[in-house]
Scaffold this active site. Structure first.
Site, mmCIF file in Angstrom:
data_model
loop_
_atom_site.group_PDB
_atom_site.id
_atom_site.type_symbol
_atom_site.label_atom_id
_atom_site.label_comp_id
_atom_site.label_asym_id
_atom_site.label_seq_id
_atom_site.Cartn_x
_atom_site.Cartn_y
_atom_site.Cartn_z
ATOM 1 N N LYS A 83 -7.552 -2.050 -6.955
ATOM 2 C CA LYS A 83 -7.886 -0.869 -6.154
ATOM 3 C C LYS A 83 -9.375 -0.796 -5.817
ATOM 4 O O LYS A 83 -9.779 -0.021 -4.951
ATOM 5 C CB LYS A 83 -7.435 0.397 -6.878
ATOM 6 C CG LYS A 83 -5.910 0.481 -6.999
ATOM 7 C CD LYS A 83 -5.432 1.750 -7.687
ATOM 8 C CE LYS A 83 -3.928 1.901 -7.615
ATOM 9 N NZ LYS A 83 -3.214 1.130 -8.654
HETATM 10 C C1 LIG Z 1 -1.821 0.768 -8.406
HETATM 11 C C2 LIG Z 1 -1.358 -0.421 -9.165
HETATM 12 C C3 LIG Z 1 -0.198 -1.146 -8.797
HETATM 13 C C4 LIG Z 1 0.720 -0.691 -7.673
HETATM 14 O O1 LIG Z 1 0.172 -0.908 -6.404
HETATM 15 P P1 LIG Z 1 0.834 -0.186 -5.119
HETATM 16 O O2 LIG Z 1 -0.029 -0.596 -3.999
HETATM 17 O O3 LIG Z 1 0.798 1.287 -5.395
HETATM 18 O O4 LIG Z 1 2.242 -0.689 -5.007
HETATM 19 C C5 LIG Z 1 0.126 -2.303 -9.490
HETATM 20 N N1 LIG Z 1 -0.632 -2.715 -10.534
HETATM 21 C C6 LIG Z 1 -1.732 -2.055 -10.934
HETATM 22 C C7 LIG Z 1 -2.488 -2.559 -12.097
HETATM 23 C C8 LIG Z 1 -2.134 -0.890 -10.269
HETATM 24 O O5 LIG Z 1 -3.232 -0.229 -10.691
#
Ligand SMILES: *Cc1c(COP(=O)(O)O)cnc(C)c1O
Length: 429
Positions: free
Chosen positions: A107
């Site tokens: 993210k």
């Molecule tokens: C947010 C997150 C996900 C999921 O990603 P999306 O784009 O919401 O499907 C998967 N793994 C981790 C470690 C995350 O922080």
């Protein structure tokens, strides 16, 4: 570039308006009006381009002339200030590691890009935006770090007291400056409800509240970048590519599908989930039936009603047959996930964390149908972020990376709140 609301009951807006608003006034997610394929010459010579140049080519049509080219290039350079290694862990199986950013979660990419776009849009204004987010763990840290010190933006993060890991709490609460952490006496859903209420509250309109989760196009769109980086690296193998994304709100995989619309040759997508299986069920039955979320060890994917699914439906023109052409979705239990972490370690000495392991499982399942392809799963977080499960499953002690070490001995600062009134009073201060 224009964006329309997927609820089709709000005016079209520019990139800037879509980023600042987050969600359309009719509560719909924004979606680009035009999507143009990149020229074949770009793919023919992609191996000669830097990651930053690739990212620029990919994102430019979505930003249009709303950010000048040199500014956009600077934003991209700052966004991509770390590596995206591909690690071959078995023959023709790669882990695309998205966790080398400042908070060690994928993210970071979206949060860094979005914060810099907002800062650009606020450059000459006295006005401020307030980014309000609820987090169950990873989002908060990435947003806090991505927006730290960004001019014209205050960030308020709500997290459930005692429900996030120590590392995650430190990442949220120790930065200071324009970042405030509100520690909520409740669970994640309470945080989420308060945030939703604040967005609708007339008394708070003047605060210019915006969200920083993947519903915001400036967090979602840059997630296309690393699908192109993966292709650049594997192009020479001359094989079909299958990519598996561990999915929660389905922002990541939705960015991958958009990348394919731009011409990126990905043969097949796998949306791998834990037991929160709304999408795997949809592919089986054709019915989208959201459910309350269930807790698992891959808790960043504990989502019963994935917010980006509506964008994926738009990309597939709401046609189940289109979906089935190049999209599969499989669900896995915690037991299967733990077993996979152990097996990957035994076979390859590679340490996966629970989200990546779910991605690996979905990939292996899909490759049974496509044995001559190359498979890639996204490793979305560093194992240290989920060290409790990983260390217990593997009976190892993980080394603490320097990004994490640097926050561990900083002092936690949070404001405790109990209810919506507390949040509102804080925002009105
Ligand atoms: C947010 C997150 C996900 C999921 O990603 P999306 O784009 O919401 O499907 C998967 N793994 C981790 C470690 C995350 O922080």
């Amino acid at each position: 570039m224009n964006y329309y609301s997927l609820n089709k009951n709000a005016p079209n807006v520019s990139f800037q308006e879509a980023v600042i608003q987050g969600l359309a006034p009719d509560k719909g997610l924004y979606f680009p009006k035009d999507i143009s394929k990149l020229p074949q010459s770009f793919f023919d010579s992609i191996e000669n381009f830097s990651n930053a140049e690739i990212a620029f080519q990919v994102i430019q049509q979505f930003v249009g002339n709303e950010i000048p080219e040199d500014e956009l290039r600077r934003i991209i350079l700052e966004t991509l200030s770390f590596d995206f290694p591909m690690v071959e862990i078995e023959e023709n199986i790669y882990s695309l590691e998205l966790f080398h950013g400042p908070t060690m979660a994928f993210k970071d990419v979206g949060a860094r890009f979005m914060s810099r776009c907002l800062a650009y849009f606020n450059r000459d204004k006295n006005q401020k935006n307030t980014v309000l987010v609820a987090t169950s763990g990873d989002t908060g840290g990435a947003v806090a770090s991505g927006f730290l010190g960004v001019k014209g933006v205050d960030v308020v993060i709500l997290y459930p007291s005692e429900k996030v890991s120590d590392i995650q709490e430190k990442q949220l609460t120790t930065l200071g400056q324009n970042i405030t952490a509100l520690e909520v006496d409740g669970v994640f859903d309470d945080c989420q409800d308060m945030v939703k209420r604040a967005f609708l509250d007339e008394d708070l309109m003047f605060k210019n509240l915006t969200s920083a989760n993947s519903i915001n196009i400036a967090r979602w769109l840059p997630q296309m970048f690393y699908f192109f980086f993966a292709y650049k690296e594997l192009k020479k193998e001359n094989k079909q590519l299958v990519i598996s994304c561990p999915s929660g709100n389905f922002g990541n995989i939705c960015a991958g599908i958009l990348a394919k619309k731009l011409g990126l040759p990905i043969e097949h997508f796998v949306a791998s989930t834990n037991i929160n299986d709304t999408v795997p069920e949809f592919l089986k039955t054709g019915k989208y039936n959201p459910k309350p979320s269930k807790a698992t060890i891959s808790n960043a994917m504990d989502v019963g009603n994935p917010s980006n699914f509506i964008r994926i439906q738009e990309l597939y023109e709401n046609d189940l047959d289109n979906f089935k052409n190049d999209f599969s979705s499989y669900s896995f239990s915690d037991e299967e996930t733990e077993k996979a972490i152990l097996e990957i370690y035994k076979q390859s000495k590679y340490i996966a964390e629970p989200h990546g392991a779910v991605g690996y499982l979905g990939l292996k399942k899909e490759l049974e149908n496509e044995p001559n392809s190359i498979g890639i799963f996204l490793e979305t977080a560093h194992p240290i972020k989920f060290s409790d499960s990983v260390e217990a499953i593997l009976s190892v002690k993980l080394q603490i990376p320097k990004q994490i070490e640097s926050v561990l001995d900083k002092e936690k600062k949070s404001l405790k709140i109990k209810n919506y009134e507390d949040l509102k009073n804080f925002l009105l201060l």
